[in-house]
Design an enzyme around this catalytic site. Structure first.
Site, PDB file in Angstrom:
ATOM      1  N   GLY A 207     -32.056 -15.638 -17.029  1.00 14.82           N
ATOM      2  CA  GLY A 207     -30.725 -15.215 -16.615  1.00 14.82           C
ATOM      3  C   GLY A 207     -29.785 -16.337 -16.248  1.00 14.82           C
ATOM      4  N   GLU A 427     -33.672  -4.589  13.563  1.00 15.84           N
ATOM      5  CA  GLU A 427     -32.687  -5.443  12.900  1.00 15.84           C
ATOM      6  C   GLU A 427     -31.953  -6.334  13.901  1.00 15.84           C
ATOM      7  OE1 GLU A 427     -32.799  -5.929   9.870  1.00 15.84           O
ATOM      8  OE2 GLU A 427     -34.026  -4.204   9.344  1.00 15.84           O
TER       9      GLU A 427
HETATM   10  P1  ADP Z   1     -31.265 -16.546 -20.367  1.00 22.73           P
HETATM   11  O1  ADP Z   1     -31.203 -17.873 -19.702  1.00 22.73           O
HETATM   12  O2  ADP Z   1     -32.357 -15.715 -19.780  1.00 22.73           O
HETATM   13  O3  ADP Z   1     -31.277 -16.609 -21.836  1.00 22.73           O
HETATM   14  P2  ADP Z   1     -28.760 -15.302 -20.842  1.00 22.73           P
HETATM   15  O4  ADP Z   1     -28.100 -16.404 -21.544  1.00 22.73           O
HETATM   16  O5  ADP Z   1     -29.273 -14.198 -21.669  1.00 22.73           O
HETATM   17  O6  ADP Z   1     -29.918 -15.830 -19.914  1.00 22.73           O
HETATM   18  O7  ADP Z   1     -27.741 -14.751 -19.753  1.00 22.73           O
HETATM   19  C1  ADP Z   1     -27.616 -13.391 -19.490  1.00 22.73           C
HETATM   20  C2  ADP Z   1     -26.196 -13.067 -19.082  1.00 22.73           C
HETATM   21  O8  ADP Z   1     -25.887 -13.624 -17.814  1.00 22.73           O
HETATM   22  C3  ADP Z   1     -25.175 -13.653 -20.013  1.00 22.73           C
HETATM   23  O9  ADP Z   1     -24.904 -12.800 -21.070  1.00 22.73           O
HETATM   24  C4  ADP Z   1     -23.959 -13.816 -19.122  1.00 22.73           C
HETATM   25  O10 ADP Z   1     -23.244 -12.614 -19.041  1.00 22.73           O
HETATM   26  C5  ADP Z   1     -24.567 -14.094 -17.777  1.00 22.73           C
HETATM   27  N1  ADP Z   1     -24.594 -15.523 -17.480  1.00 22.73           N
HETATM   28  C6  ADP Z   1     -25.693 -16.263 -17.259  1.00 22.73           C
HETATM   29  N2  ADP Z   1     -25.381 -17.535 -16.984  1.00 22.73           N
HETATM   30  C7  ADP Z   1     -24.041 -17.626 -17.049  1.00 22.73           C
HETATM   31  C8  ADP Z   1     -23.114 -18.702 -16.878  1.00 22.73           C
HETATM   32  N3  ADP Z   1     -23.506 -19.939 -16.575  1.00 22.73           N
HETATM   33  N4  ADP Z   1     -21.794 -18.423 -17.012  1.00 22.73           N
HETATM   34  C9  ADP Z   1     -21.391 -17.179 -17.322  1.00 22.73           C
HETATM   35  N5  ADP Z   1     -22.212 -16.144 -17.500  1.00 22.73           N
HETATM   36  C10 ADP Z   1     -23.535 -16.334 -17.363  1.00 22.73           C
HETATM   37 ZN    ZN Z   2     -37.439  -6.923   9.439  1.00 25.44          ZN
END
Ligand code: ADP
Ligand code: ZN
Ligand code: MG
Length: 623
Positions: A207, A427
């Protein structure tokens, strides 16, 4: 493979149809054209008619004799079989009729030619082309493409992503820009003698935008971009994956300069250690083919290979050596600035209120990946729609952060008053301990609204600054804060609940890490007692020490927790008034902000007797 047989059946059908059509033509059309009023008679009738002078004209054929009656208008045509008759010519001459040998009944030669040659040929051509089209349709899908790579070729605009869509990750972008630049103007690099890296490996937690970066490269590079996922090479049959690799590189070679992107390369690039179950032949062949192909083409051709993985440690060493994936581009979790930038990038497509404080959201989401941040913006938009607003407000985003961290609110959850009271004290216990410790992050929010994740309430702490390093004191204070919830329950109710299970788990993990990995214990000094399997996918550590040492580690862990727990109890005991006051306030409000919390904590103590009155029934069991 079954498909190969099928086309034969239609083929026979088509031939049959053609045959029948031709036969019908011959049987009906041709005779119809030539037929007139013809009557069959026998030879004696012919002789009789001839002698009686009833015949007008005679034509003699090989096998038959055709003649007309002598009537002036509407003469009949008669046909009779030809007999061995030596005096036939004499008789005809005697009768004085005109006669000849030729049978002029033939069709016009042009029509004949058309019917017997052009029409069948045309039919065959039609049938053939129909067949061919059907066959190629049928087989094109699978049979013919057996073993072909199905890498998608992207050209610039197709992904629609550029480096502007990737926020943070500046180092990664820089490294990739260089590659794109090389493909655009190789002379600049060649002049100085620099060689382009053959491959670059994007590594980082899930991600963080690895796939996104590759798509952005496709958008930036104005060269063909082949994209394929590692799992697509893994096939049922041994050798198929290798064939795919070969095919991919052949295509790439033809399209050079170009970029080949292999996503999730760990699917084929795993270490080839002979596992006891016997290796995976197919995968190893595929990997070998990949290694060979990567060696096979020379960099000057302009084929660059990008790959992404979140398990770099599991990759085969051979893949990582210089000359193959010699560039490693880390794509790490974003820092505070990065998170804010990512939030802004995703907020571009969402109607946002003008006064959104993105920094506050970024601060509250330490450790979140780009994908999670994108999700937060979307959840915020959903929350705004739910609330009937036309723009996203700060509160929607705050709610979204909690949704992503702890799940959705369980509005209808029925929780007894007694449980609510317990959760409140628990909490506030965390919050109060955190507030009184020197190295603990300030309290941002306390809530006792239950969440779908199962949390009955939680205390959110947000650091003012991004923490890169953690001191021993900070970790100790964190553990102490984690024990604060349970300590409050003990202090107020004299009994404990199951509500602290998550706190206990986290505190233990931290304490164990201090001893086994961070070198923060007297006894073991800087010894590593655990190794972390894969850093990007949840740090599951495995102990590597003798059983004896393991037992001593356990003792130390218990000691640390016990010390923290004691300290938390002490703090709460010293601030019991405030604990009551805050718990009552939280119970009433369900959610209080960090500011409200600080105000109540810092205001002068109220009259002592009212404070005593507010005690719940169970408080008598103080120790
Ligand atoms: P992975 O590293 O697992 O391949 P992805 O490239 O599939 O991750 O990222 C998933 C989604 O998260 C992207 O489609 C985008 O929407 C969001 N995302 C992740 N990193 C960024 C970033 N640096 N800037 C903008 N969006 C991001
Ligand atoms: Zn707790
Ligand atoms: Mg990915």
């Amino acid at each position: 493979m079954n498909d190969v047989k099928n086309p034969k059946k239609p083929l026979i059908y088509y031939y049959l149809i053609v045959l029948v059509v031709i036969m019908l033509l011959n049987a009906t059309l041709v005779p119809m054209l030539s037929q007139r009023n013809i009557q069959q008679v026998d030879y004696s009738t012919f002789l009789t008619m001839l002698s009686e002078g009833q015949i007008g004209e005679v034509q003699v054929d090989e096998t038959q004799i055709a003649f007309t009656s002598s009537e002036e208008k509407n003469p009949m045509i008669y046909v009779t079989g030809r007999m061995e008759d030596a005096q036939l010519v004499d008789r005809l001459t005697d009768a004085g009729v005109s006669f000849g040998q030729v049978v002029p009944q033939e069709m016009s030669p042009l029509l004949n030619f058309l019917l017997s040659w052009v029409l069948p040929l045309g039919l065959f051509w039609l049938v053939g082309s129909l067949l061919f089209r059907q066959m190629s349709k049928r087989m094109g899908g699978n049979t013919m493409s057996f073993g072909k790579s199905n890498a998608k070729v992207y050209v610039a605009a197709q992904t629609g992503k550029t480096f502007n869509d990737v926020a943070g990750q500046d180092e990664a972008k820089e490294a990739l820009t260089e590659i794109v630049d090389f493909l655009h103007q190789p002379e600049k690099y060649k002049e100085i003698g620099a060689k382009l890296p053959k491959g670059a490996l994007l590594v980082g937690p899930p991600g963080t935008g690895k796939t996104l970066l590759a798509q952005a490269v496709a958008g930036e590079a104005k060269v063909p971009f082949f994209s394929i996922s590692g799992s697509e090479f893994v096939e049922m049959f041994v050798g198929m994956g290798a064939a795919r690799v070969r095919d991919l590189f052949k295509q790439a070679g033809e399209k050079a300069p170009c970029i080949v992107f292999i996503d999730e390369i760990d699917a084929i690039g795993k270490k080839r250690d002979g596992s006891p179950m016997g290796g995976n032949d197919e995968r190893e062949q595929t990997l070998n083919q990949l290694l060979t192909e990567m060696d096979g083409f020379d960099g000057s051709k302009g084929v660059v290979i990008l790959a992404a993985t979140n398990r770099p440690e599991s990759l085969d060493k051979a893949l990582l050596r210089p000359g193959r994936f010699d560039r490693r581009v880390p794509v790490e979790l974003p820092d505070l600035q990065g998170r804010e930038a990512i939030l802004r990038v995703h907020a571009r497509n969402v109607k946002m209120s003008r006064d959104i404080n993105f920094t506050a959201i970024a601060r509250a989401t330490s450790g979140a990946s780009g994908a999670e941040l994108a999700n937060i913006i979307n959840e915020g938009a959903l929350a705004a729609v739910k609330a009937g607003r036309s723009t996203v407000e700060q509160q929607d985003l705050e709610e979204a952060v909690e949704t992503v961290i702890a799940g959705y609110q369980r509005k209808n959850a029925v929780i007894s008053m007694k449980d609510k009271l317990t959760v409140s004290y628990h909490e506030v216990g965390h919050a109060l301990v955190a507030a009184k410790l020197k190295h603990s992050a300030p309290v941002h929010k306390i809530t006792i609204v239950p969440r779908t994740s199962g949390a009955l309430g939680y205390t959110m702490q947000v650091d003012e600054q991004e923490q890169v390093l953690m001191t021993r004191e900070q970790i100790m204070d964190k553990i102490t804060t984690l024990t604060g919830g349970r300590a409050a329950e003990e202090l107020i109710f004299g009994s404990v609940t199951s509500g602290a299970s998550n706190d206990i788990e986290q505190a233990t993990k931290l304490a164990r890490a201090m001893i086994t990995r961070l070198g923060m214990s007297e006894t073991f000094d800087m010894t590593a007692l655990e190794t972390v399997g894969n850093p990007y996918l949840g740090a599951d550590a495995s102990l590597m020490c003798s059983a004896d040492t393991a037992a001593r580690v356990d003792q130390e862990v218990v000691a640390i927790i016990r010390q923290a727990h004691g300290q938390a109890r002490q703090i709460l005991e010293d601030n019991k008034q405030k604990l009551h006051e805050l718990a009552k306030y939280l119970l009433e409000k369900e959610t209080i902000t960090g500011e409200e919390f600080t105000v109540i904590l810092n205001r002068l103590p109220q009259l002592p007797q009212t404070g005593e009155d507010e005690k719940p029934e169970e408080t008598s069991t103080d120790k």
